[in-house]
Write an enzyme that holds these catalytic residues in place. Sequence first.
Site, mmCIF file in Angstrom:
data_model
loop_
_atom_site.group_PDB
_atom_site.id
_atom_site.type_symbol
_atom_site.label_atom_id
_atom_site.label_comp_id
_atom_site.label_asym_id
_atom_site.label_seq_id
_atom_site.Cartn_x
_atom_site.Cartn_y
_atom_site.Cartn_z
ATOM 1 N N GLU A 48 0.292 40.977 -52.469
ATOM 2 C CA GLU A 48 -0.005 41.527 -53.801
ATOM 3 C C GLU A 48 -0.767 42.834 -53.652
ATOM 4 O O GLU A 48 -1.938 42.844 -53.269
ATOM 5 C CB GLU A 48 -0.844 40.518 -54.605
ATOM 6 N N ARG A 52 -4.416 49.503 -58.820
ATOM 7 C CA ARG A 52 -5.771 49.966 -59.143
ATOM 8 C C ARG A 52 -6.084 51.326 -58.584
ATOM 9 O O ARG A 52 -7.185 51.837 -58.779
ATOM 10 C CB ARG A 52 -6.807 48.995 -58.554
ATOM 11 N N LYS A 136 -2.035 32.178 -62.527
ATOM 12 C CA LYS A 136 -3.194 32.549 -61.720
ATOM 13 C C LYS A 136 -4.443 32.156 -62.525
ATOM 14 O O LYS A 136 -4.521 32.478 -63.723
ATOM 15 C CB LYS A 136 -3.139 34.056 -61.474
HETATM 16 C C1 3PG Z 1 -9.194 40.675 -57.802
HETATM 17 O O1 3PG Z 1 -8.518 40.815 -58.783
HETATM 18 O O2 3PG Z 1 -9.977 41.537 -57.357
HETATM 19 C C2 3PG Z 1 -8.971 39.432 -57.087
HETATM 20 O O3 3PG Z 1 -9.220 38.379 -57.907
HETATM 21 C C3 3PG Z 1 -9.693 39.318 -55.818
HETATM 22 O O4 3PG Z 1 -10.939 38.828 -56.007
HETATM 23 P P1 3PG Z 1 -11.849 38.648 -54.742
HETATM 24 O O5 3PG Z 1 -12.172 40.016 -54.245
HETATM 25 O O6 3PG Z 1 -13.043 37.895 -55.249
HETATM 26 O O7 3PG Z 1 -11.040 37.859 -53.730
#
Ligand code: 3PG
Length: 214
Positions: A48, A52, A136
Amino acid sequence: MAVNDTKRFTALQVMADAPVIPVIVLSDVAHAVPLARALVAGGIRMLEVTLRTPVALACIEKIARDVPEAVVGAGTVRSAADAQAAALAGARFAVSPGYTHSVGQACHDLGLPLLPGVATGAEIMAAQEDGYTQLKFFPAMQAGGPAMLKAWQGPFGDVKFCPTGGVTAANARELLALDNVVCVGGSWLTPADAVAQGDWARITQLALQAKNLQ
Ligand code: 3PG
């Protein structure tokens, strides 16, 4: 499961391929292919890449083209336009931090498997109304963690979850042991410093550990 660049996957197949879906943030296109190869070398193929950063779509495109052993998806899909851009770049699944009908409809129209993010019963019901039953749970540890997932087993016994957010190698097993959890998501497989330093061996090691969680 054989992976090739034409096979289509269901959301459940995306979830069931490995115990962990890595949540990847890339700020340099040059990191995309070696990072994807490092994860694949550790047995993690469903990747994934979050939308961002300005280079996220270019990274998805490169992985889709140059790493056929991987199945690249787009994360942080927040609009129909995000879903369309992701599919155009070569994403083969989408993950969203929340659920809206327009994102669900866009992914349906694109034939793009979607793991919609939910954190409440109302959001689960909205996603289910539109046909989504693999979800999710985000942000999982902040929003109730294993206790919340256990509570949902009663009213939402037909839903499977990928808890993501605050998940680590230390707490993943407890989540994976739950009947309504197929896999977890997390960024711990791709630490920012390892990516910046090009420490791909460390990322392969983290992937191997994640692959062996279940
Ligand atoms: C996110 O969207 O940043 C994910 O949920 C990952 O979260 P994490 O950095 O706590 O694994």
